[in-house]
Motif scaffolding. Structure first.
Motif, mmCIF file in Angstrom:
data_model
loop_
_atom_site.group_PDB
_atom_site.id
_atom_site.type_symbol
_atom_site.label_atom_id
_atom_site.label_comp_id
_atom_site.label_asym_id
_atom_site.label_seq_id
_atom_site.Cartn_x
_atom_site.Cartn_y
_atom_site.Cartn_z
ATOM 1 N N VAL A 137 0.864 -1.178 0.000
ATOM 2 C CA VAL A 137 0.000 0.000 0.000
ATOM 3 C C VAL A 137 0.899 1.226 0.000
ATOM 4 C CG1 VAL A 137 -1.700 1.319 1.318
ATOM 5 C CG2 VAL A 137 -1.866 -1.178 1.229
ATOM 6 N N ILE A 138 0.633 2.160 -0.901
ATOM 7 C CA ILE A 138 1.387 3.412 -0.942
ATOM 8 C C ILE A 138 0.557 4.476 -0.248
ATOM 9 C CG2 ILE A 138 2.594 5.084 -2.391
ATOM 10 C CD1 ILE A 138 3.633 2.190 -2.646
ATOM 11 N N SER A 139 1.068 5.019 0.861
ATOM 12 C CA SER A 139 0.307 5.993 1.625
ATOM 13 C C SER A 139 1.221 7.127 2.067
ATOM 14 C CB SER A 139 -0.384 5.325 2.820
ATOM 15 O OG SER A 139 -1.300 6.210 3.418
ATOM 16 N N ALA A 140 0.698 7.993 2.942
ATOM 17 C CA ALA A 140 1.428 9.190 3.352
ATOM 18 C C ALA A 140 0.764 9.772 4.588
ATOM 19 C CB ALA A 140 1.426 10.216 2.219
ATOM 20 N N PRO A 141 1.394 10.760 5.219
ATOM 21 C CA PRO A 141 0.740 11.429 6.350
ATOM 22 C C PRO A 141 -0.398 12.349 5.932
ATOM 23 C CG PRO A 141 3.138 11.673 6.440
ATOM 24 C CD PRO A 141 2.793 11.175 5.075
ATOM 25 N N ALA A 142 -0.416 12.771 4.651
ATOM 26 C CA ALA A 142 -1.397 13.766 4.209
ATOM 27 C C ALA A 142 -1.529 13.724 2.700
ATOM 28 C CB ALA A 142 -0.962 15.170 4.659
ATOM 29 N N GLY A 183 -1.253 15.357 -1.116
ATOM 30 C CA GLY A 183 -0.367 16.281 -1.816
ATOM 31 C C GLY A 183 1.110 16.067 -1.606
ATOM 32 N N VAL A 184 1.527 14.886 -1.123
ATOM 33 C CA VAL A 184 2.953 14.673 -0.881
ATOM 34 C C VAL A 184 3.608 13.782 -1.931
ATOM 35 C CG1 VAL A 184 2.715 15.053 1.587
ATOM 36 C CG2 VAL A 184 2.573 12.748 0.687
ATOM 37 N N GLY A 185 2.810 13.252 -2.891
ATOM 38 C CA GLY A 185 3.420 12.490 -3.978
ATOM 39 C C GLY A 185 3.029 11.032 -4.072
ATOM 40 N N LYS A 186 1.917 10.637 -3.464
ATOM 41 C CA LYS A 186 1.498 9.227 -3.514
ATOM 42 C C LYS A 186 1.252 8.771 -4.951
ATOM 43 C CE LYS A 186 -2.145 9.594 -0.887
ATOM 44 N NZ LYS A 186 -2.108 10.998 -0.423
ATOM 45 N N THR A 187 0.513 9.574 -5.711
ATOM 46 C CA THR A 187 0.173 9.165 -7.075
ATOM 47 C C THR A 187 1.417 9.059 -7.937
ATOM 48 O OG1 THR A 187 -2.034 10.156 -6.922
ATOM 49 C CG2 THR A 187 -1.169 9.747 -9.128
ATOM 50 N N SER A 196 -7.444 3.047 -3.044
ATOM 51 C CA SER A 196 -8.208 3.014 -1.812
ATOM 52 C C SER A 196 -9.002 4.304 -1.693
ATOM 53 C CB SER A 196 -7.283 2.860 -0.606
ATOM 54 O OG SER A 196 -8.006 2.981 0.600
ATOM 55 N N GLY A 197 -10.311 4.161 -1.496
ATOM 56 C CA GLY A 197 -11.156 5.344 -1.378
ATOM 57 C C GLY A 197 -11.893 5.655 -2.663
ATOM 58 N N PRO A 198 -12.671 6.734 -2.668
ATOM 59 C CA PRO A 198 -13.598 7.000 -3.771
ATOM 60 C C PRO A 198 -13.048 7.840 -4.909
ATOM 61 C CG PRO A 198 -14.027 8.533 -1.987
ATOM 62 C CD PRO A 198 -12.911 7.634 -1.509
ATOM 63 N N ASP A 199 -11.764 8.241 -4.867
ATOM 64 C CA ASP A 199 -11.224 9.059 -5.955
ATOM 65 C C ASP A 199 -11.360 8.327 -7.287
ATOM 66 O OD1 ASP A 199 -8.843 9.691 -7.871
ATOM 67 O OD2 ASP A 199 -8.967 11.441 -6.581
ATOM 68 N N TYR A 200 -11.969 9.016 -8.276
ATOM 69 C CA TYR A 200 -12.279 8.335 -9.536
ATOM 70 C C TYR A 200 -11.296 8.649 -10.657
ATOM 71 C CZ TYR A 200 -14.564 12.871 -10.465
ATOM 72 O OH TYR A 200 -14.835 14.210 -10.601
ATOM 73 N N ILE A 201 -10.315 9.493 -10.393
ATOM 74 C CA ILE A 201 -9.397 9.893 -11.461
ATOM 75 C C ILE A 201 -8.138 9.034 -11.474
ATOM 76 C CG2 ILE A 201 -7.914 11.780 -12.262
ATOM 77 C CD1 ILE A 201 -10.100 13.715 -11.476
ATOM 78 N N ASP A 202 -7.589 8.725 -10.299
ATOM 79 C CA ASP A 202 -6.331 7.986 -10.229
ATOM 80 C C ASP A 202 -6.355 6.628 -10.939
ATOM 81 O OD1 ASP A 202 -5.046 10.012 -8.900
ATOM 82 O OD2 ASP A 202 -5.430 9.204 -6.902
ATOM 83 N N ASP A 228 2.420 -10.028 -10.672
ATOM 84 C CA ASP A 228 3.637 -10.214 -9.872
ATOM 85 C C ASP A 228 3.663 -9.247 -8.696
ATOM 86 O OD1 ASP A 228 4.896 -12.172 -11.683
ATOM 87 O OD2 ASP A 228 5.023 -10.483 -13.075
ATOM 88 N N VAL A 229 3.103 -8.048 -8.913
ATOM 89 C CA VAL A 229 3.096 -6.998 -7.893
ATOM 90 C C VAL A 229 1.707 -6.378 -7.858
ATOM 91 C CG1 VAL A 229 4.152 -4.865 -7.054
ATOM 92 C CG2 VAL A 229 5.514 -6.469 -8.401
ATOM 93 N N VAL A 230 1.164 -6.167 -6.655
ATOM 94 C CA VAL A 230 -0.083 -5.420 -6.507
ATOM 95 C C VAL A 230 0.196 -4.207 -5.622
ATOM 96 C CG1 VAL A 230 -1.681 -7.307 -6.922
ATOM 97 C CG2 VAL A 230 -0.818 -6.952 -4.627
ATOM 98 N N LEU A 231 -0.290 -3.057 -6.090
ATOM 99 C CA LEU A 231 -0.092 -1.790 -5.385
ATOM 100 C C LEU A 231 -1.444 -1.147 -5.146
ATOM 101 C CD1 LEU A 231 2.814 -0.152 -7.458
ATOM 102 C CD2 LEU A 231 3.010 -1.286 -5.233
ATOM 103 N N ALA A 232 -1.728 -0.769 -3.911
ATOM 104 C CA ALA A 232 -2.925 0.001 -3.607
ATOM 105 C C ALA A 232 -2.506 1.403 -3.228
ATOM 106 C CB ALA A 232 -3.712 -0.641 -2.462
ATOM 107 N N GLU A 233 -2.931 2.374 -4.017
ATOM 108 C CA GLU A 233 -2.630 3.770 -3.691
ATOM 109 C C GLU A 233 -3.661 4.302 -2.711
ATOM 110 O OE1 GLU A 233 -2.571 8.268 -5.553
ATOM 111 O OE2 GLU A 233 -2.718 6.568 -6.935
ATOM 112 N N GLY A 234 -3.187 4.878 -1.626
ATOM 113 C CA GLY A 234 -4.086 5.409 -0.614
ATOM 114 C C GLY A 234 -4.652 6.760 -0.991
#
Length: 436
Positions: free
Chosen positions: A6-11, A13-17, A39-45, A81-87
């Motif tokens: 899972v790719i996440s962050a404290p907030a 706008g820090v560069g997760k995408t 992860s979550g309802p964002d429909y653009i990423d 081979d790899v699964v990534l969930a963007e937070g």
């Protein structure tokens, strides 16, 4: 078994995408099959994820979906081979009241699936404090495991050294540090990132991000920190029914958003989707039994929509005998008029009396739980629908019969009830799932 992270962050706008896209493309360039999720309802990423990996990405959401639905959706990563969930937002950020299986926080998905978290930390304006933040996130919830961090927007080698030392002392792995590199930032718009299909250069942007990240991040160490995951069998998947057997779907730059998992569920249930373009002055297919207008950016194309008489008259003719439903931007187009940011009113299709304005901007954002007072395509009266609303339009008039009683995530009743008139229905929220 797939390597899972899972790719996440404290907030926000820090560069997760950017990091998610870069890692996905870098590993794909190594010959690995990479599957992304949001992860979550964002429909653009998810569209950016698909551009980076060549595989469709879908949303997983603990507020709107139960565990079996999440497990069903992520099972598509079983052959990767790899699964990534963007937070989304910060790691533990969700709503105050629990939904179906959580609050919508990225941490819910990480704990539910057992996937380790890679944190993106932006230490701008700080040094050792970044380690305190990372340690706090690591220790905040026992079921969430931290794999390590990637530093972003590091000011100098000295700055990097200070932060690295503090993180090492806290027992937190540092996979790499990215110096400031504005050239790989992705364009923004008032609803978030500009959508992937609108960017002719998206492939080059992702390639540059992948090259840059591969230079500064130990990709092998990131993979080594990943969990080993394989999909679990689930008794039932999504509780999604198609709105009809043959669905005329508006699809162009003005009507570009519908959750990918919804379309997949419709097709899996045997429905046929027939796209048409209102911007090209096309009309719904005459053989369709329902028409669906998804969200998007109709306010950017309001003049053209108003001028496309064939589309407007064709949709009205369709609605004389068959259901038409609009979500958010699609709802606005079903209305009587839309006032753009310059204060110019454009006549819409008039199937509903809704009047909206972007000249008087007001943000509407958040989860929605709607209890239908009347049927809408695919759903019966009394159904409890979960969705997400995000727009900046102001309601000037909503005179038709309310479609539903709509609550926000705290349970408060809100004014955006949706509308119904004849065969036309509309909602401001984008449908994610129906409660079982």
């Amino acid at each position: 078994m797939a390597a899972s992270l899972v790719i996440s962050a404290p907030a926000s706008g820090v560069g997760k995408t950017t990091l998610t896209l870069a890692l996905a493309r870098a590993w794909r360039n190594r010959g690995l099959n990479v599957q992304c999720f949001k992860s979550g309802p964002d429909y653009i990423d998810p569209a950016f994820h698909a551009a980076a990996t060549g595989r469709a990405s879908v949303n997983v959401d603990s507020w709107a979906m139960d565990r079996s639905a999440v497990a069903h959706l992520v099972s598509r990563g079983g052959n990767a081979d790899v699964v990534l969930a963007e937070g989304s937002m910060g790691l533990f950020d969700g709503v105050a009241a629990r939904g179906v299986s959580g609050t919508g926080a990225t941490a819910d998905i990480a704990e539910m699936l057992g996937w380790p978290v890679v944190l993106v930390i932006d230490p701008s304006g700080q040094a050792q404090t970044a380690a305190a933040i990372a340690a706090g996130l690591r220790d905040y919830r026992a079921g969430v495991r931290l794999g390590g961090v990637v530093l972003n927007r590091v000011a100098s080698p000295r700055h990097e050294d200070l932060v690295r030392r503090a993180l090492n002392e806290a027992g937190i792995k540092v996979f790499g540090a990215l110096p400031r590199h504005a050239e790989i930032s992705l364009p923004k718009r008032h609803l978030g990132l500009v959508q992937a299909e609108e960017q002719a250069e998206i492939g080059k942007l992702i390639d540059e991000a992948a090259r840059f990240v591969a230079e500064h991040v130990d990709l092998d160490a990131v993979l080594h920190s990943a969990g080993k995951w394989s999909p679990q069998a689930v008794a039932n998947g999504l509780n999604v029914r198609p709105p009809g057997q043959r669905i005329a779907l508006a699809r162009d730059a003005a009507f570009s958003f519908v959750y990918p998992h919804m379309l997949e569920a419709w097709r899996a249930a045997g429905a046929e989707i027939v796209p048409f373009s209102p911007l090209a002055d096309e009309v719904p297919d005459a053989s369709a039994d329902v028409c669906w207008l998804p969200g998007g950016y109709p306010e950017l194309h309001a003049g053209k929509i108003a001028g496309n008489a064939r589309f407007r008259s064709g949709l009205r003719a369709f609605a004389e005998t068959r259901p038409v439903h609009g979500e958010c931007g699609g709802y606005m187009v079903l209305g009587a008029g839309l006032t753009d940011a310059d204060g110019i009113r454009h006549e819409m299709t008039g199937l509903l009396g809704l009047e909206t304005s972007f000249a008087k901007r007001r943000m509407h954002l958040g989860y929605r739980l709607a209890e239908l007072a009347a049927p809408m395509p695919g759903h019966k009266p009394g159904a409890r629908l979960r969705g997400h609303e995000f727009h900046y339009s102001t309601i000037l008039a909503q005179p038709d019969t309310p479609l539903a009683i709509v609550h926000d995530a705290t349970g408060a009743v809100i004014a955006e009830t949706g509308s119904r008139r004849g065969h036309a229905t509309g909602t401001f929220f984008h449908l994610i799932a129906e409660d079982r």
